[in-house]
Design a protein around this motif. Structure first.
Motif, PDB file in Angstrom:
ATOM      1  N   CYS A  64      13.508  -1.886  -6.239  1.00 31.23           N
ATOM      2  CA  CYS A  64      12.678  -1.614  -5.053  1.00 31.23           C
ATOM      3  C   CYS A  64      12.382  -0.125  -4.899  1.00 31.23           C
ATOM      4  O   CYS A  64      12.853   0.709  -5.677  1.00 31.23           O
ATOM      5  N   GLU A  65      11.577   0.155  -3.901  1.00 28.36           N
ATOM      6  CA  GLU A  65      11.153   1.544  -3.680  1.00 28.36           C
ATOM      7  C   GLU A  65      10.872   1.767  -2.192  1.00 28.36           C
ATOM      8  O   GLU A  65      10.834   0.817  -1.407  1.00 28.36           O
ATOM      9  N   ILE A  66      10.722   3.042  -1.841  1.00 33.23           N
ATOM     10  CA  ILE A  66      10.329   3.396  -0.478  1.00 33.23           C
ATOM     11  C   ILE A  66       9.030   4.179  -0.653  1.00 33.23           C
ATOM     12  O   ILE A  66       9.053   5.339  -1.061  1.00 33.23           O
ATOM     13  N   ARG A  67       7.928   3.505  -0.417  1.00 35.81           N
ATOM     14  CA  ARG A  67       6.649   4.150  -0.733  1.00 35.81           C
ATOM     15  C   ARG A  67       5.727   4.208   0.488  1.00 35.81           C
ATOM     16  O   ARG A  67       5.230   3.202   0.948  1.00 35.81           O
ATOM     17  N   ALA A  68       5.527   5.423   0.999  1.00 36.37           N
ATOM     18  CA  ALA A  68       4.610   5.626   2.134  1.00 36.37           C
ATOM     19  C   ALA A  68       3.208   5.837   1.572  1.00 36.37           C
ATOM     20  O   ALA A  68       3.047   6.216   0.411  1.00 36.37           O
ATOM     21  N   PRO A  69       2.185   5.596   2.410  1.00 34.39           N
ATOM     22  CA  PRO A  69       0.829   5.892   1.929  1.00 34.39           C
ATOM     23  C   PRO A  69       0.680   7.390   1.651  1.00 34.39           C
ATOM     24  O   PRO A  69       1.409   8.217   2.205  1.00 34.39           O
ATOM     25  N   ARG A  87      -4.504   7.747   2.387  1.00 29.92           N
ATOM     26  CA  ARG A  87      -5.149   6.862   1.421  1.00 29.92           C
ATOM     27  C   ARG A  87      -4.323   5.584   1.310  1.00 29.92           C
ATOM     28  O   ARG A  87      -3.111   5.637   1.168  1.00 29.92           O
ATOM     29  N   THR A  88      -4.981   4.469   1.402  1.00 32.08           N
ATOM     30  CA  THR A  88      -4.273   3.199   1.302  1.00 32.08           C
ATOM     31  C   THR A  88      -4.329   2.706  -0.144  1.00 32.08           C
ATOM     32  O   THR A  88      -4.958   3.336  -0.993  1.00 32.08           O
ATOM     33  N   GLU A  89      -3.713   1.554  -0.355  1.00 31.55           N
ATOM     34  CA  GLU A  89      -3.603   1.086  -1.737  1.00 31.55           C
ATOM     35  C   GLU A  89      -4.913   0.580  -2.319  1.00 31.55           C
ATOM     36  O   GLU A  89      -5.007   0.294  -3.494  1.00 31.55           O
ATOM     37  N   GLY A  90      -5.913   0.453  -1.451  1.00 31.60           N
ATOM     38  CA  GLY A  90      -7.187  -0.085  -1.917  1.00 31.60           C
ATOM     39  C   GLY A  90      -7.906   0.817  -2.903  1.00 31.60           C
ATOM     40  O   GLY A  90      -8.757   0.364  -3.654  1.00 31.60           O
ATOM     41  N   GLY A  91      -7.599   2.103  -2.900  1.00 29.62           N
ATOM     42  CA  GLY A  91      -8.267   2.981  -3.853  1.00 29.62           C
ATOM     43  C   GLY A  91      -8.706   4.280  -3.224  1.00 29.62           C
ATOM     44  O   GLY A  91      -8.405   4.577  -2.078  1.00 29.62           O
ATOM     45  N   LYS A  92      -9.433   5.013  -4.041  1.00 32.15           N
ATOM     46  CA  LYS A  92      -9.768   6.400  -3.760  1.00 32.15           C
ATOM     47  C   LYS A  92     -10.361   6.638  -2.359  1.00 32.15           C
ATOM     48  O   LYS A  92      -9.977   7.557  -1.657  1.00 32.15           O
ATOM     49  N   ASN A  93     -11.307   5.806  -1.976  1.00 33.39           N
ATOM     50  CA  ASN A  93     -11.968   6.070  -0.699  1.00 33.39           C
ATOM     51  C   ASN A  93     -11.519   5.170   0.442  1.00 33.39           C
ATOM     52  O   ASN A  93     -12.111   5.157   1.500  1.00 33.39           O
ATOM     53  N   ASP A  94     -10.478   4.394   0.192  1.00 30.52           N
ATOM     54  CA  ASP A  94      -9.960   3.518   1.241  1.00 30.52           C
ATOM     55  C   ASP A  94      -9.009   4.302   2.129  1.00 30.52           C
ATOM     56  O   ASP A  94      -7.795   4.199   1.994  1.00 30.52           O
ATOM     57  N   CYS A  95      -9.563   5.087   3.026  1.00 27.41           N
ATOM     58  CA  CYS A  95      -8.706   5.937   3.851  1.00 27.41           C
ATOM     59  C   CYS A  95      -8.731   5.505   5.307  1.00 27.41           C
ATOM     60  O   CYS A  95      -9.709   4.937   5.785  1.00 27.41           O
ATOM     61  N   VAL A  96      -7.638   5.774   5.985  1.00 23.81           N
ATOM     62  CA  VAL A  96      -7.605   5.577   7.437  1.00 23.81           C
ATOM     63  C   VAL A  96      -7.070   6.856   8.084  1.00 23.81           C
ATOM     64  O   VAL A  96      -6.548   7.734   7.402  1.00 23.81           O
ATOM     65  N   GLU A  97      -7.201   6.907   9.399  1.00 20.62           N
ATOM     66  CA  GLU A  97      -6.764   8.100  10.109  1.00 20.62           C
ATOM     67  C   GLU A  97      -5.671   7.755  11.116  1.00 20.62           C
ATOM     68  O   GLU A  97      -5.672   6.683  11.712  1.00 20.62           O
ATOM     69  N   ALA A 138       3.646  -1.841   5.257  1.00 25.24           N
ATOM     70  CA  ALA A 138       4.121  -0.510   4.847  1.00 25.24           C
ATOM     71  C   ALA A 138       3.097   0.569   5.188  1.00 25.24           C
ATOM     72  O   ALA A 138       3.453   1.695   5.553  1.00 25.24           O
ATOM     73  N   GLU A 139       1.822   0.229   5.083  1.00 24.48           N
ATOM     74  CA  GLU A 139       0.787   1.214   5.415  1.00 24.48           C
ATOM     75  C   GLU A 139       0.701   1.455   6.917  1.00 24.48           C
ATOM     76  O   GLU A 139       0.315   2.537   7.359  1.00 24.48           O
ATOM     77  N   ILE A 140       1.047   0.437   7.694  1.00 21.03           N
ATOM     78  CA  ILE A 140       1.009   0.613   9.154  1.00 21.03           C
ATOM     79  C   ILE A 140       2.242   1.397   9.617  1.00 21.03           C
ATOM     80  O   ILE A 140       2.121   2.440  10.247  1.00 21.03           O
TER      81      ILE A 140
END
Ligand code: SAH
Ligand code: SF4
Length: 373
Positions: A64-69, A87-97, A138-140
């Motif tokens: 396992c791992e501890i992986r933050a966005p 940046r989320t796991e969706g890719g380069k431009n999949d960003c949230v604020e 994990a992203e939230i």
């Protein structure tokens, strides 16, 4: 042979973390230990977990791992407000604020739940972007983890800490139900972030069936993006109203309050657009509409963005609207702007880190909404 996908422990709810430890033949209390390391001490690796045996640490390392966005950009305003583009796991431009608003002895974190949004409210730039994808748990929770590591620990006696979370960033949280619930449970759990249920607020534009589901799962505070006092106007501004009209939404709100273990109110959010929903007739209609609901009203002057087609009402108009409600006994707050040197206001979050031209937009202070206690 492809590499084994490691389990990311960051997003596992307390229940799921225990299940995970049991599934690998470990005792329940190990889950508690690891949960505290990750969420309370901000551990990024198993190596740091000194009260966990070396053998177990090595075992965890393997599976396992501890992986933050990933943080793409961090801005700190002169008034202390911070914004992260992640940046989320969706890719380069999949960003949230994610936005943090410190204010005296408190700090409110505004968390995103989706990349984009499918509900297409007419005045919201996140909606204009369309729906891209749901965030993982994990992203939230990763947004909270990042903010706390950067801003200050959860230590109640410490000088700085995140005191409130509002699910008011990008996306409609009830359209990403399970991950949002898991993340909110972590926000409130004593072995994780330990926030009071009154200080975690979910804002929804009115996904009615999910409000009934929500109260079975958690008892966070609820904010409703109403924005109009009648169905024809709300149909236009908040298209999900065509599916779940105002009467059904208010009934769901009442059900939510009735099923909480303590006495609470609903926050009614009302974004004001000049000449659209800011007239005195609207205020009077609102008075009648909300008369049976235990609620507080939060007026949000519209935040302009290019080609929105709407304008912010004058301060006078906003005050007039506020007074009509206040004279009828409602508690009404107006969200005020705070800084303008970085760009992070409600409804303007688009996760676009290439666009640095929108510098004039302002912060919204989330204090009123997040102050449920
Ligand atoms: N999807 C959820 C939560 C995110 S939006 C919801 O709609 O409630 C957070 C708040 O910002 C909502 O009340 C939303 O209506 C408001 N908002 C959206 N666009 C806005 C804008 N341009 N100006 C002011 N408020 C806006
Ligand atoms: Fe989605 Fe909320 Fe924007 Fe409506 S206001 S489009 S529900 S993020």
């Amino acid at each position: 042979m492809s590499a084994i996908q490691k389990v990311n422990l960051l997003g596992l709810s307390p229940e799921k973390l225990i299940e995970f430890f049991e599934s690998i033949g470990e005792k329940k209390f190990r889950a508690t230990q690891v949960m505290k390391w990750i969420h309370q001490k901000g551990a990024e690796s198993f190596e740091e977990m000194t009260d966990v045996s070396k053998k177990l640490r090595a075992k965890l390392e393997g599976i396992c791992e501890i992986r933050a966005p990933e943080i793409v950009e961090q801005n700190i305003s002169t008034d202390g407000t911070r914004k992260w583009i992640i940046r989320t796991e969706g890719g380069k431009n999949d960003c949230v604020e994610t936005v943090l608003i410190p204010d005296g002895d408190r700090a409110t974190l505004c968390v995103s739940s989706q990349v984009g949004c499918s509900l297409d409210c007419s005045f919201c730039s996140t909606g204009k972007q369309g729906f891209n994808r749901n965030l993982t748990p994990a992203e939230i929770i990763g947004q909270v983890w990042i903010a706390i590591k950067s801003f200050g620990p959860m230590d109640p006696n410490g000088p700085r800490r995140v005191t409130n979370v509002v699910m008011m960033g990008m996306g409609e949280p009830l359209m990403n139900f399970e991950p949002v619930v898991d993340a909110m449970i972590l926000m409130m759990h004593d072995n994780a972030y330990g926030l009071s249920k009154r200080r975690v607020t979910l804002s929804t534009s009115g996904v009615v069936p999910k409000i009934y589901e929500l109260v079975k799962r958690t008892d966070v505070s609820l904010a409703i993006s109403l924005h109009a006092p009648n169905n024809p106007l709300r149909d236009e501004l908040v298209p999900i109203n065509r599916k779940y009209p105002i009467e059904e939404l208010l009934e769901a709100c009442q059900h939510y309050l009735d099923n909480l273990p303590d006495k609470r109110h609903i926050t009614i959010e009302y974004t004001m657009m000049a000449g659209v929903n800011d007239q005195e007739t609207h205020a009077r209609e609102l008075v009648g509409l909300l008369k049976n609901l235990e609620c507080k009203v939060n007026l949000i002057p519209f935040n302009p963005f290019p080609h929105s087609g709407y304008e912010k009402p004058s301060n006078n108009q906003t005050r007039r609207f506020q007074k009509i409600l206040a004279d009828e006994g409602y508690t009404v707050t107006v969200r005020t702007t705070r800084g303008e040197d970085i760009d992070a206001a409600c409804g303007q979050l688009v996760g676009d880190f290439h666009d640095k031209t929108r510098r004039s937009q302002k912060y919204i202070e989330l204090r009123e909404v997040s102050d449920q206690s």
